[in-house]
Design an enzyme around this catalytic site. Structure first.
Site, PDB file in Angstrom:
ATOM      1  N   GLY A  77      44.327  45.289  41.530  1.00  0.00           N
ATOM      2  CA  GLY A  77      43.830  46.383  40.703  1.00  0.00           C
ATOM      3  C   GLY A  77      44.921  47.074  39.916  1.00  0.00           C
TER       4      GLY A  77
ATOM      5  CG  ASP B 113      48.368  51.347  49.904  1.00  0.00           C
ATOM      6  OD1 ASP B 113      47.275  51.194  50.502  1.00  0.00           O
ATOM      7  OD2 ASP B 113      48.626  50.825  48.805  1.00  0.00           O
TER       8      ASP B 113
END
Length: 606
Positions: free
Chosen positions: A316, A430
Protein backbone atom coordinates in the site's frame (compact mmCIF):
# COMPACT_ATOMS: atom_id res chain seq x y z
CA UNK A 1 -11.23 -19.96 72.83
CA UNK A 2 -10.17 -23.35 71.49
CA UNK A 3 -12.36 -22.91 68.38
CA UNK A 4 -10.72 -19.58 67.63
CA UNK A 5 -7.25 -21.12 67.84
CA UNK A 6 -8.28 -23.94 65.48
CA UNK A 7 -9.59 -21.40 62.94
CA UNK A 8 -6.31 -19.53 63.06
CA UNK A 9 -4.39 -22.76 62.52
CA UNK A 10 -6.58 -23.72 59.59
CA UNK A 11 -6.24 -20.34 57.85
CA UNK A 12 -4.84 -20.91 54.38
CA UNK A 13 -1.52 -19.14 53.88
CA UNK A 14 0.03 -19.68 50.44
CA UNK A 15 3.67 -19.33 49.44
CA UNK A 16 3.92 -18.73 45.69
CA UNK A 17 7.25 -19.41 43.98
CA UNK A 18 7.81 -18.10 40.43
CA UNK A 19 10.78 -18.33 38.04
CA UNK A 20 9.02 -16.66 35.06
CA UNK A 21 10.06 -18.01 31.66
CA UNK A 22 13.59 -18.77 32.84
CA UNK A 23 15.34 -22.00 33.86
CA UNK A 24 16.04 -21.87 37.60
CA UNK A 25 16.16 -25.45 38.89
CA UNK A 26 18.35 -24.37 41.81
CA UNK A 27 15.49 -22.33 43.28
CA UNK A 28 12.81 -24.96 42.60
CA UNK A 29 14.98 -27.71 44.10
CA UNK A 30 15.74 -25.57 47.19
CA UNK A 31 12.11 -24.77 48.04
CA UNK A 32 11.30 -28.46 47.62
CA UNK A 33 13.75 -29.49 50.35
CA UNK A 34 12.52 -30.80 53.69
CA UNK A 35 14.34 -28.04 55.60
CA UNK A 36 12.71 -25.18 53.70
CA UNK A 37 9.25 -26.77 53.88
CA UNK A 38 9.55 -27.27 57.64
CA UNK A 39 10.67 -23.67 58.06
CA UNK A 40 7.65 -22.46 56.07
CA UNK A 41 5.34 -24.54 58.27
CA UNK A 42 7.01 -23.08 61.36
CA UNK A 43 6.26 -19.61 59.97
CA UNK A 44 2.59 -20.54 59.67
CA UNK A 45 2.31 -21.22 55.93
CA UNK A 46 0.06 -24.07 54.78
CA UNK A 47 0.40 -24.27 50.98
CA UNK A 48 3.30 -24.07 48.53
CA UNK A 49 2.61 -23.38 44.84
CA UNK A 50 5.62 -23.53 42.50
CA UNK A 51 5.75 -22.14 38.96
CA UNK A 52 8.76 -24.14 37.74
CA UNK A 53 9.28 -22.56 34.28
CA UNK A 54 11.58 -24.34 31.85
CA UNK A 55 13.35 -26.41 34.49
CA UNK A 56 13.69 -30.18 34.40
CA UNK A 57 13.43 -30.70 38.17
CA UNK A 58 9.93 -31.76 39.26
CA UNK A 59 8.86 -30.93 42.84
CA UNK A 60 7.13 -33.46 45.10
CA UNK A 61 3.37 -32.98 45.25
CA UNK A 62 1.56 -33.24 48.58
CA UNK A 63 -2.04 -32.80 49.67
CA UNK A 64 -0.93 -31.68 53.14
CA UNK A 65 -3.42 -33.93 54.95
CA UNK A 66 -0.74 -35.40 57.22
CA UNK A 67 0.11 -31.98 58.62
CA UNK A 68 2.83 -31.37 56.04
CA UNK A 69 2.93 -28.46 53.62
CA UNK A 70 0.49 -28.88 50.71
CA UNK A 71 2.57 -28.63 47.53
CA UNK A 72 1.42 -28.09 43.95
CA UNK A 73 3.30 -26.97 40.85
CA UNK A 74 2.89 -26.02 37.21
CA UNK A 75 5.24 -25.01 34.39
CA UNK A 76 3.60 -21.94 32.88
CA UNK A 77 0.29 -20.11 33.07
CA UNK A 78 -1.25 -17.47 30.78
CA UNK A 79 -1.21 -15.20 33.85
CA UNK A 80 0.26 -15.45 37.35
CA UNK A 81 -1.70 -12.42 38.58
CA UNK A 82 -4.20 -14.49 40.57
CA UNK A 83 -1.40 -16.47 42.21
CA UNK A 84 0.34 -13.25 43.26
CA UNK A 85 -2.88 -11.78 44.66
CA UNK A 86 -3.74 -14.88 46.71
CA UNK A 87 -0.21 -15.39 48.08
CA UNK A 88 0.79 -14.58 51.65
CA UNK A 89 4.46 -14.74 50.64
CA UNK A 90 6.09 -14.62 47.20
CA UNK A 91 9.50 -16.12 46.41
CA UNK A 92 10.61 -14.90 42.98
CA UNK A 93 13.52 -14.85 40.58
CA UNK A 94 15.11 -11.44 40.04
CA UNK A 95 13.06 -10.49 36.95
CA UNK A 96 12.05 -6.86 37.35
CA UNK A 97 8.50 -7.49 36.09
CA UNK A 98 7.70 -10.05 38.81
CA UNK A 99 9.48 -8.00 41.49
CA UNK A 100 7.67 -4.73 40.89
CA UNK A 101 4.27 -6.37 40.34
CA UNK A 102 4.60 -8.16 43.70
CA UNK A 103 5.67 -4.96 45.45
CA UNK A 104 2.79 -3.09 43.83
CA UNK A 105 0.38 -5.63 45.32
CA UNK A 106 1.97 -5.14 48.74
CA UNK A 107 3.00 -8.80 49.14
CA UNK A 108 5.99 -9.89 51.27
CA UNK A 109 8.72 -10.87 48.81
CA UNK A 110 11.95 -12.83 48.82
CA UNK A 111 13.98 -12.36 45.63
CA UNK A 112 16.35 -15.23 44.88
CA UNK A 113 19.18 -14.23 42.55
CA UNK A 114 20.33 -16.64 39.85
CA UNK A 115 23.86 -15.43 39.18
CA UNK A 116 24.31 -17.92 36.33
CA UNK A 117 21.46 -16.41 34.32
CA UNK A 118 20.45 -12.91 35.29
CA UNK A 119 22.35 -9.78 34.35
CA UNK A 120 24.16 -8.00 37.18
CA UNK A 121 21.79 -5.03 37.06
CA UNK A 122 18.87 -7.20 38.17
CA UNK A 123 20.69 -8.59 41.21
CA UNK A 124 21.83 -5.05 42.03
CA UNK A 125 18.24 -3.86 41.81
CA UNK A 126 17.09 -6.61 44.21
CA UNK A 127 19.93 -5.87 46.62
CA UNK A 128 19.14 -2.15 46.56
CA UNK A 129 15.45 -2.78 47.28
CA UNK A 130 16.44 -5.19 50.08
CA UNK A 131 18.77 -2.57 51.53
CA UNK A 132 15.77 -0.23 51.70
CA UNK A 133 13.75 -2.97 53.45
CA UNK A 134 11.12 -3.39 50.71
CA UNK A 135 11.98 -7.09 50.28
CA UNK A 136 14.41 -9.81 51.26
CA UNK A 137 17.21 -10.85 48.90
CA UNK A 138 18.72 -14.33 48.93
CA UNK A 139 20.57 -16.95 46.92
CA UNK A 140 19.45 -20.59 46.65
CA UNK A 141 22.01 -21.66 49.25
CA UNK A 142 20.90 -18.94 51.74
CA UNK A 143 17.12 -19.17 51.19
CA UNK A 144 16.50 -21.40 54.22
CA UNK A 145 18.28 -18.97 56.54
CA UNK A 146 16.51 -15.98 55.00
CA UNK A 147 13.09 -17.55 55.62
CA UNK A 148 14.13 -18.40 59.18
CA UNK A 149 15.29 -14.85 59.92
CA UNK A 150 12.60 -12.92 58.06
CA UNK A 151 9.99 -10.76 59.74
CA UNK A 152 7.47 -9.73 57.12
CA UNK A 153 6.02 -7.09 59.46
CA UNK A 154 9.32 -5.19 59.27
CA UNK A 155 9.17 -4.75 55.48
CA UNK A 156 8.38 -1.25 54.28
CA UNK A 157 5.74 -0.66 51.59
CA UNK A 158 7.10 0.22 48.18
CA UNK A 159 5.59 3.48 46.94
CA UNK A 160 6.22 5.27 43.60
CA UNK A 161 8.72 8.05 44.18
CA UNK A 162 7.97 11.75 43.93
CA UNK A 163 10.59 13.44 41.76
CA UNK A 164 9.54 17.00 42.76
CA UNK A 165 12.31 17.38 45.29
CA UNK A 166 14.91 16.16 42.80
CA UNK A 167 13.59 18.47 40.08
CA UNK A 168 13.89 21.44 42.44
CA UNK A 169 17.42 20.40 43.36
CA UNK A 170 18.40 20.17 39.68
CA UNK A 171 16.80 23.55 38.91
CA UNK A 172 18.68 25.15 41.78
CA UNK A 173 22.02 24.03 40.30
CA UNK A 174 21.32 25.11 36.71
CA UNK A 175 20.96 28.48 35.02
CA UNK A 176 17.32 29.53 34.79
CA UNK A 177 15.76 32.30 32.68
CA UNK A 178 16.06 35.74 34.23
CA UNK A 179 12.43 35.94 35.24
CA UNK A 180 12.32 32.59 36.98
CA UNK A 181 15.71 33.33 38.53
CA UNK A 182 14.30 36.42 40.21
CA UNK A 183 11.32 34.45 41.51
CA UNK A 184 13.67 31.76 42.71
CA UNK A 185 15.78 34.33 44.55
CA UNK A 186 12.71 35.78 46.24
CA UNK A 187 11.53 32.32 47.27
CA UNK A 188 15.01 31.48 48.51
CA UNK A 189 15.11 34.66 50.59
CA UNK A 190 11.67 33.90 51.96
CA UNK A 191 12.65 30.36 52.89
CA UNK A 192 15.79 31.67 54.59
CA UNK A 193 13.69 34.09 56.59
CA UNK A 194 11.31 31.33 57.61
CA UNK A 195 14.20 29.16 58.66
CA UNK A 196 15.73 32.06 60.62
CA UNK A 197 12.43 32.79 62.34
CA UNK A 198 11.90 29.15 63.09
CA UNK A 199 15.35 28.96 64.61
CA UNK A 200 14.19 31.51 67.14
CA UNK A 201 11.01 29.61 67.88
CA UNK A 202 8.69 31.70 65.67
CA UNK A 203 8.30 29.44 62.55
CA UNK A 204 5.79 26.60 62.19
CA UNK A 205 8.39 23.84 61.62
CA UNK A 206 10.34 22.02 64.31
CA UNK A 207 14.00 21.04 63.98
CA UNK A 208 12.94 17.41 63.70
CA UNK A 209 10.62 18.20 60.75
CA UNK A 210 13.35 20.04 58.88
CA UNK A 211 15.80 17.20 59.51
CA UNK A 212 13.29 14.66 58.18
CA UNK A 213 12.75 16.75 55.02
CA UNK A 214 16.48 17.07 54.41
CA UNK A 215 17.13 13.35 54.96
CA UNK A 216 14.20 12.40 52.69
CA UNK A 217 15.47 14.63 49.88
CA UNK A 218 18.98 13.25 50.18
CA UNK A 219 17.63 9.68 50.17
CA UNK A 220 15.68 10.27 46.95
CA UNK A 221 18.77 11.75 45.29
CA UNK A 222 20.95 8.82 46.43
CA UNK A 223 18.48 6.21 45.12
CA UNK A 224 18.19 7.89 41.72
CA UNK A 225 21.96 8.28 41.55
CA UNK A 226 22.44 4.57 42.23
CA UNK A 227 19.98 3.59 39.50
CA UNK A 228 21.62 6.05 37.09
CA UNK A 229 25.05 4.54 37.77
CA UNK A 230 23.68 1.02 37.26
CA UNK A 231 22.06 2.07 33.98
CA UNK A 232 25.26 3.77 32.78
CA UNK A 233 27.37 0.71 33.62
CA UNK A 234 24.94 -1.50 31.74
CA UNK A 235 24.98 0.80 28.69
CA UNK A 236 28.77 0.90 28.79
CA UNK A 237 28.91 -2.89 28.88
CA UNK A 238 26.52 -3.14 25.93
CA UNK A 239 28.39 -0.57 23.85
CA UNK A 240 31.70 -2.28 24.68
CA UNK A 241 30.51 -5.76 23.80
CA UNK A 242 28.19 -4.88 20.91
CA UNK A 243 30.01 -5.00 17.59
CA UNK A 244 28.50 -6.30 14.39
CA UNK A 245 28.34 -9.86 15.63
CA UNK A 246 25.39 -12.03 14.67
CA UNK A 247 26.43 -15.05 16.74
CA UNK A 248 24.86 -14.63 20.17
CA UNK A 249 27.41 -16.95 21.73
CA UNK A 250 30.16 -14.45 20.97
CA UNK A 251 28.19 -11.23 21.15
CA UNK A 252 25.95 -9.92 23.90
CA UNK A 253 23.97 -7.27 22.09
CA UNK A 254 23.55 -4.93 19.18
CA UNK A 255 25.61 -1.80 18.79
CA UNK A 256 24.19 1.70 18.70
CA UNK A 257 26.41 3.49 16.18
CA UNK A 258 27.57 7.04 16.94
CA UNK A 259 26.49 7.22 20.58
CA UNK A 260 24.90 4.83 23.01
CA UNK A 261 22.79 7.70 24.33
CA UNK A 262 21.32 9.97 21.71
CA UNK A 263 19.08 13.01 21.83
CA UNK A 264 16.51 12.94 19.08
CA UNK A 265 15.54 16.17 17.36
CA UNK A 266 12.18 16.83 15.70
CA UNK A 267 11.63 15.39 12.25
CA UNK A 268 13.62 17.40 9.69
CA UNK A 269 12.28 19.57 6.93
CA UNK A 270 12.54 18.27 3.40
CA UNK A 271 13.92 20.69 0.87
CA UNK A 272 15.18 19.69 -2.55
CA UNK A 273 17.29 16.58 -2.21
CA UNK A 274 18.37 17.09 1.39
CA UNK A 275 16.99 16.73 4.91
CA UNK A 276 17.63 19.71 7.14
CA UNK A 277 17.72 19.79 10.91
CA UNK A 278 18.19 16.09 11.51
CA UNK A 279 21.56 16.29 13.29
CA UNK A 280 23.19 13.83 10.91
CA UNK A 281 26.64 15.33 11.30
CA UNK A 282 27.74 12.56 13.66
CA UNK A 283 30.17 10.22 12.00
CA UNK A 284 29.79 6.61 13.11
CA UNK A 285 32.89 4.52 13.78
CA UNK A 286 34.32 1.68 11.77
CA UNK A 287 33.54 1.08 8.10
CA UNK A 288 30.00 2.41 8.27
CA UNK A 289 29.56 4.79 5.31
CA UNK A 290 26.61 6.74 6.62
CA UNK A 291 23.30 7.47 4.91
CA UNK A 292 23.76 8.80 1.37
CA UNK A 293 21.58 11.30 -0.47
CA UNK A 294 20.66 10.11 -3.97
CA UNK A 295 19.18 12.02 -6.86
CA UNK A 296 16.12 10.64 -8.58
CA UNK A 297 18.21 10.18 -11.75
CA UNK A 298 20.75 7.99 -9.92
CA UNK A 299 18.05 5.65 -8.64
CA UNK A 300 16.34 5.60 -12.04
CA UNK A 301 19.61 4.34 -13.54
CA UNK A 302 20.04 1.82 -10.70
CA UNK A 303 16.65 0.23 -11.44
CA UNK A 304 16.83 0.42 -15.25
CA UNK A 305 14.21 3.20 -15.28
CA UNK A 306 12.16 1.46 -12.58
CA UNK A 307 11.59 -1.52 -14.80
CA UNK A 308 8.77 -3.91 -13.95
CA UNK A 309 11.33 -6.72 -14.24
CA UNK A 310 13.03 -5.32 -11.12
CA UNK A 311 9.91 -5.13 -8.97
CA UNK A 312 10.27 -7.32 -5.86
CA UNK A 313 7.17 -6.22 -3.98
CA UNK A 314 4.08 -4.04 -4.07
CA UNK A 315 2.40 -2.77 -0.94
CA UNK A 316 0.00 0.00 0.00
CA UNK A 317 2.88 2.37 0.71
CA UNK A 318 4.49 1.92 -2.74
CA UNK A 319 6.68 -0.35 -4.85
CA UNK A 320 10.02 -2.00 -4.01
CA UNK A 321 12.61 -2.46 -6.76
CA UNK A 322 15.85 -4.37 -6.86
CA UNK A 323 18.58 -2.03 -8.01
CA UNK A 324 22.35 -1.84 -8.44
CA UNK A 325 23.97 1.37 -7.21
CA UNK A 326 26.88 3.05 -8.96
CA UNK A 327 29.41 1.34 -6.67
CA UNK A 328 27.98 -2.10 -7.50
CA UNK A 329 25.95 -2.49 -4.28
CA UNK A 330 22.70 -4.40 -4.76
CA UNK A 331 19.95 -2.53 -2.92
CA UNK A 332 16.22 -2.55 -2.31
CA UNK A 333 14.78 0.77 -3.50
CA UNK A 334 11.37 1.66 -2.12
CA UNK A 335 9.42 4.24 -4.10
CA UNK A 336 6.72 5.74 -1.91
CA UNK A 337 3.30 6.77 -3.18
CA UNK A 338 2.30 10.32 -2.47
CA UNK A 339 -0.13 9.88 0.41
CA UNK A 340 -0.31 13.36 1.92
CA UNK A 341 0.97 14.55 5.26
CA UNK A 342 0.99 11.14 6.95
CA UNK A 343 3.12 9.62 4.18
CA UNK A 344 5.52 12.56 4.34
CA UNK A 345 5.73 12.20 8.10
CA UNK A 346 6.43 8.45 7.82
CA UNK A 347 9.21 9.14 5.30
CA UNK A 348 10.87 11.68 7.59
CA UNK A 349 10.61 9.43 10.64
CA UNK A 350 12.16 6.48 8.82
CA UNK A 351 15.10 8.52 7.52
CA UNK A 352 15.58 10.28 10.84
CA UNK A 353 15.54 7.07 12.87
CA UNK A 354 17.42 4.65 10.66
CA UNK A 355 20.18 7.14 9.95
CA UNK A 356 21.08 6.82 13.63
CA UNK A 357 19.94 3.36 14.71
CA UNK A 358 22.38 0.66 13.65
CA UNK A 359 22.07 -2.97 14.66
CA UNK A 360 22.61 -6.29 12.86
CA UNK A 361 18.94 -6.99 13.64
CA UNK A 362 17.55 -3.94 11.81
CA UNK A 363 17.50 -3.54 8.02
CA UNK A 364 20.14 -0.93 7.20
CA UNK A 365 19.15 2.30 5.47
CA UNK A 366 21.76 3.05 2.78
CA UNK A 367 20.27 6.31 1.61
CA UNK A 368 17.24 8.27 0.45
CA UNK A 369 16.00 10.59 -2.25
CA UNK A 370 13.83 13.66 -1.69
CA UNK A 371 14.01 15.27 -5.14
CA UNK A 372 11.00 17.56 -5.60
CA UNK A 373 7.93 15.30 -5.23
CA UNK A 374 9.87 12.03 -5.28
CA UNK A 375 10.31 10.13 -2.02
CA UNK A 376 12.50 7.01 -2.17
CA UNK A 377 14.31 4.97 0.47
CA UNK A 378 17.33 2.80 -0.29
CA UNK A 379 17.90 -0.26 1.91
CA UNK A 380 20.28 -3.18 2.03
CA UNK A 381 18.91 -5.97 -0.15
CA UNK A 382 17.41 -8.98 1.67
CA UNK A 383 17.33 -11.78 -0.91
CA UNK A 384 14.83 -14.08 0.86
CA UNK A 385 12.07 -11.52 1.16
CA UNK A 386 9.56 -11.33 3.99
CA UNK A 387 8.69 -13.81 6.69
CA UNK A 388 5.06 -13.37 5.65
CA UNK A 389 5.74 -14.97 2.25
CA UNK A 390 7.59 -17.96 3.70
CA UNK A 391 4.89 -18.72 6.26
CA UNK A 392 1.75 -18.13 4.23
CA UNK A 393 2.52 -18.53 0.51
CA UNK A 394 2.57 -22.07 -0.81
CA UNK A 395 5.14 -21.41 -3.54
CA UNK A 396 7.81 -20.97 -0.86
CA UNK A 397 9.58 -23.87 0.80
CA UNK A 398 8.36 -24.35 4.40
CA UNK A 399 10.71 -23.13 7.11
CA UNK A 400 12.12 -25.82 9.40
CA UNK A 401 11.99 -25.63 13.19
CA UNK A 402 15.59 -24.48 13.62
CA UNK A 403 15.15 -21.62 11.15
CA UNK A 404 11.97 -20.50 12.92
CA UNK A 405 13.70 -20.47 16.30
CA UNK A 406 16.60 -18.38 14.97
CA UNK A 407 14.15 -15.94 13.37
CA UNK A 408 12.32 -15.66 16.71
CA UNK A 409 15.59 -14.84 18.50
CA UNK A 410 16.70 -12.32 15.85
CA UNK A 411 13.37 -10.49 16.11
CA UNK A 412 13.51 -10.53 19.92
CA UNK A 413 16.99 -9.01 19.78
CA UNK A 414 15.74 -6.29 17.42
CA UNK A 415 12.98 -5.25 19.82
CA UNK A 416 15.33 -5.56 22.80
CA UNK A 417 17.66 -3.10 21.05
CA UNK A 418 14.82 -0.65 20.34
CA UNK A 419 13.19 -0.85 23.76
CA UNK A 420 16.03 -1.31 26.21
CA UNK A 421 19.34 -0.38 24.56
CA UNK A 422 18.26 2.89 22.97
CA UNK A 423 17.68 6.16 24.83
CA UNK A 424 14.96 7.26 24.49
CA UNK A 425 13.24 3.94 23.77
CA UNK A 426 11.84 3.39 20.28
CA UNK A 427 8.36 1.88 19.91
CA UNK A 428 8.08 0.20 16.50
CA UNK A 429 4.24 0.19 16.41
CA UNK A 430 4.06 -1.84 13.21
CA UNK A 431 5.80 -5.11 14.09
CA UNK A 432 4.44 -7.95 11.92
CA UNK A 433 5.58 -10.73 9.59
CA UNK A 434 5.55 -8.57 6.47
CA UNK A 435 8.03 -6.19 8.16
CA UNK A 436 10.48 -8.98 9.00
CA UNK A 437 12.96 -9.58 6.17
CA UNK A 438 15.28 -12.56 5.68
CA UNK A 439 18.83 -12.48 4.37
CA UNK A 440 20.63 -15.15 2.33
CA UNK A 441 21.06 -17.28 5.48
CA UNK A 442 17.45 -16.81 6.60
CA UNK A 443 18.53 -14.56 9.46
CA UNK A 444 15.86 -12.00 10.27
CA UNK A 445 15.98 -8.21 10.34
CA UNK A 446 13.18 -5.82 11.25
CA UNK A 447 12.18 -3.11 8.78
CA UNK A 448 9.60 -0.36 8.16
CA UNK A 449 9.92 2.33 10.83
CA UNK A 450 7.48 4.80 9.29
CA UNK A 451 5.09 4.52 12.24
CA UNK A 452 7.77 4.30 14.94
CA UNK A 453 7.77 6.62 17.92
CA UNK A 454 10.56 7.76 20.23
CA UNK A 455 10.19 8.46 23.91
CA UNK A 456 8.66 7.08 27.06
CA UNK A 457 6.17 4.29 26.81
CA UNK A 458 4.12 5.94 29.56
CA UNK A 459 4.31 9.61 28.75
CA UNK A 460 2.99 11.32 25.65
CA UNK A 461 2.09 8.03 23.98
CA UNK A 462 -1.30 9.15 22.72
CA UNK A 463 -1.58 8.01 19.15
CA UNK A 464 -3.15 10.01 16.35
CA UNK A 465 -2.53 7.41 13.66
CA UNK A 466 -4.65 4.50 12.55
CA UNK A 467 -3.32 1.01 11.85
CA UNK A 468 -5.78 -0.70 9.50
CA UNK A 469 -3.13 -3.08 8.14
CA UNK A 470 -2.21 -4.27 11.62
CA UNK A 471 -5.35 -6.30 12.27
CA UNK A 472 -4.54 -9.19 14.60
CA UNK A 473 -1.22 -7.70 15.73
CA UNK A 474 -2.52 -4.75 17.76
CA UNK A 475 -2.53 -5.13 21.54
CA UNK A 476 -5.99 -4.98 23.15
CA UNK A 477 -5.20 -1.80 25.11
CA UNK A 478 -5.06 0.17 21.84
CA UNK A 479 -8.82 -0.23 21.40
CA UNK A 480 -9.54 1.21 24.86
CA UNK A 481 -6.79 3.84 25.24
CA UNK A 482 -5.61 4.64 21.73
CA UNK A 483 -2.04 4.23 22.98
CA UNK A 484 0.77 1.94 21.87
CA UNK A 485 3.76 1.30 24.14
CA UNK A 486 6.81 -0.96 24.19
CA UNK A 487 4.53 -3.59 25.77
CA UNK A 488 2.31 -3.30 22.68
CA UNK A 489 5.34 -4.27 20.59
CA UNK A 490 5.79 -7.27 22.91
CA UNK A 491 2.20 -8.32 22.17
CA UNK A 492 2.83 -8.03 18.41
CA UNK A 493 5.98 -10.12 18.86
CA UNK A 494 3.89 -12.77 20.61
CA UNK A 495 1.54 -12.89 17.61
CA UNK A 496 4.51 -13.39 15.27
CA UNK A 497 5.76 -16.17 17.56
CA UNK A 498 2.34 -17.85 17.30
CA UNK A 499 2.56 -17.60 13.50
CA UNK A 500 5.97 -19.29 13.59
CA UNK A 501 4.48 -22.06 15.74
CA UNK A 502 1.21 -22.61 13.92
CA UNK A 503 1.69 -21.30 10.37
CA UNK A 504 -1.63 -19.45 10.74
CA UNK A 505 -2.55 -15.86 9.93
CA UNK A 506 -3.38 -13.49 12.83
CA UNK A 507 -6.93 -13.25 11.48
CA UNK A 508 -8.23 -15.90 9.09
CA UNK A 509 -11.95 -16.19 8.34
CA UNK A 510 -11.28 -19.41 6.39
CA UNK A 511 -10.61 -21.22 9.66
CA UNK A 512 -13.49 -23.01 11.47
CA UNK A 513 -15.83 -20.98 13.64
CA UNK A 514 -14.14 -19.97 16.88
CA UNK A 515 -10.67 -20.13 15.33
CA UNK A 516 -10.70 -16.95 13.22
CA UNK A 517 -8.53 -14.90 15.60
CA UNK A 518 -5.18 -16.57 16.26
CA UNK A 519 -4.57 -15.24 19.78
CA UNK A 520 -8.08 -16.05 21.04
CA UNK A 521 -7.83 -19.57 19.67
CA UNK A 522 -4.25 -20.25 20.77
CA UNK A 523 -4.04 -18.70 24.25
CA UNK A 524 -6.10 -21.35 26.13
CA UNK A 525 -4.11 -24.13 24.41
CA UNK A 526 -0.59 -22.81 24.95
CA UNK A 527 -0.18 -24.23 28.46
CA UNK A 528 -1.60 -27.66 27.59
CA UNK A 529 1.22 -29.90 26.34
CA UNK A 530 -1.00 -32.12 24.21
CA UNK A 531 -2.92 -29.25 22.64
CA UNK A 532 0.29 -27.35 21.88
CA UNK A 533 1.48 -30.27 19.77
CA UNK A 534 -1.86 -30.27 17.91
CA UNK A 535 -1.39 -26.55 17.10
CA UNK A 536 1.95 -26.97 15.32
CA UNK A 537 2.28 -26.00 11.66
CA UNK A 538 1.80 -29.33 9.81
CA UNK A 539 4.45 -28.34 7.23
CA UNK A 540 7.14 -28.98 9.87
CA UNK A 541 6.17 -32.67 9.82
CA UNK A 542 7.08 -33.33 13.47
CA UNK A 543 10.70 -32.26 12.86
CA UNK A 544 11.08 -30.40 16.17
CA UNK A 545 11.85 -30.92 19.83
CA UNK A 546 8.63 -31.25 21.82
CA UNK A 547 10.36 -29.82 24.90
CA UNK A 548 11.54 -26.74 23.00
CA UNK A 549 8.11 -26.38 21.42
CA UNK A 550 6.44 -26.24 24.84
CA UNK A 551 8.93 -23.65 26.04
CA UNK A 552 8.39 -21.41 22.99
CA UNK A 553 4.63 -21.77 23.46
CA UNK A 554 5.02 -20.58 27.05
CA UNK A 555 6.98 -17.52 25.90
CA UNK A 556 4.26 -16.73 23.35
CA UNK A 557 1.61 -17.09 26.08
CA UNK A 558 3.16 -14.45 28.33
CA UNK A 559 3.80 -12.09 25.40
CA UNK A 560 0.12 -12.01 24.34
CA UNK A 561 -1.28 -11.47 27.83
CA UNK A 562 -4.32 -9.17 27.69
CA UNK A 563 -2.89 -7.01 30.50
CA UNK A 564 0.20 -5.13 29.35
CA UNK A 565 1.87 -5.16 32.77
CA UNK A 566 2.06 -8.96 32.72
CA UNK A 567 3.98 -9.11 29.45
CA UNK A 568 7.75 -9.61 29.78
CA UNK A 569 10.59 -7.33 28.82
CA UNK A 570 12.20 -8.29 25.52
CA UNK A 571 15.47 -8.86 27.38
CA UNK A 572 13.76 -11.68 29.29
CA UNK A 573 12.45 -13.15 26.03
CA UNK A 574 15.96 -13.06 24.52
CA UNK A 575 17.44 -14.79 27.58
CA UNK A 576 14.77 -17.51 27.34
CA UNK A 577 15.36 -18.17 23.64
CA UNK A 578 19.17 -18.23 23.68
CA UNK A 579 19.48 -21.71 25.31
CA UNK A 580 16.99 -23.15 22.80
CA UNK A 581 18.96 -21.87 19.82
CA UNK A 582 22.21 -23.05 21.41
CA UNK A 583 20.67 -26.50 21.69
CA UNK A 584 20.00 -26.43 17.96
CA UNK A 585 23.71 -26.00 17.28
CA UNK A 586 24.70 -28.87 19.56
CA UNK A 587 21.99 -31.15 18.16
CA UNK A 588 23.01 -30.24 14.61
CA UNK A 589 26.64 -31.09 15.35
CA UNK A 590 25.62 -34.38 16.96
CA UNK A 591 23.41 -35.31 14.00
CA UNK A 592 26.20 -34.47 11.56
CA UNK A 593 28.58 -36.75 13.45
CA UNK A 594 26.08 -39.61 13.47
CA UNK A 595 25.42 -39.15 9.76
CA UNK A 596 29.14 -39.24 9.00
CA UNK A 597 29.55 -42.42 11.05
CA UNK A 598 26.65 -44.04 9.21
CA UNK A 599 28.19 -43.11 5.86
CA UNK A 600 31.55 -44.56 6.90
CA UNK A 601 29.92 -47.77 8.12
CA UNK A 602 27.88 -48.18 4.96
CA UNK A 603 30.98 -47.71 2.79
CA UNK A 604 32.83 -50.62 4.42
CA UNK A 605 32.90 -53.89 2.46
CA UNK A 606 30.52 -56.55 3.78
Amino acid sequence: MGDTEDNVKQEKKVVFVTVGTTLFDALVRTVDTKEVKQELIRKGYTHLVIQMGRGSYTPTKSDGEDGSLAVDYFTFSPSIADHLRSASLVISHAGSGSVFETLRLGKPLIVVVNEDLMDNHQSELAEELAERKHLYCAHPQTLHQTISDMNVESLLPYLPGDATAVAKLINSTTDEPAKSHENHANKHHSSQSQFHDHHHGIGPLSSTSILIIIISSISVVVVLTIFLIIAMLKRFKYSKDGGNCRDFSNCNTSKFIAHTTIRFTPSPDVKGGCLYGSSMDRKPPGNYKGVQVFTYKELEIATNKFSEANVTGKEGYGVVYRGTLSDGTVAAIKMLHRVGKQGERAFRIEVDLLSRLHSPYLVELLGYCADQNHRLLVFEFMPNGTLQHHLHHKQYRPLDWGTRLRIALDCARALEFLHELTIPAVIHRDFKCSNILLDQNFRAKVSDFGLAKMGSDRINSQNSMHFPSNTGYLAPEYASTGKLTTKSDVYSYGVVLLQLLTGRQPVDTKQPSGEHVLVSWALPRLTNRDKVVEMVDPTMQDQYSKKDLIQVAAIAAVCVQPEADYRPLMTDVVQSLIPLVKNLSSVSSSCSSRLMNQMLCSSRPM
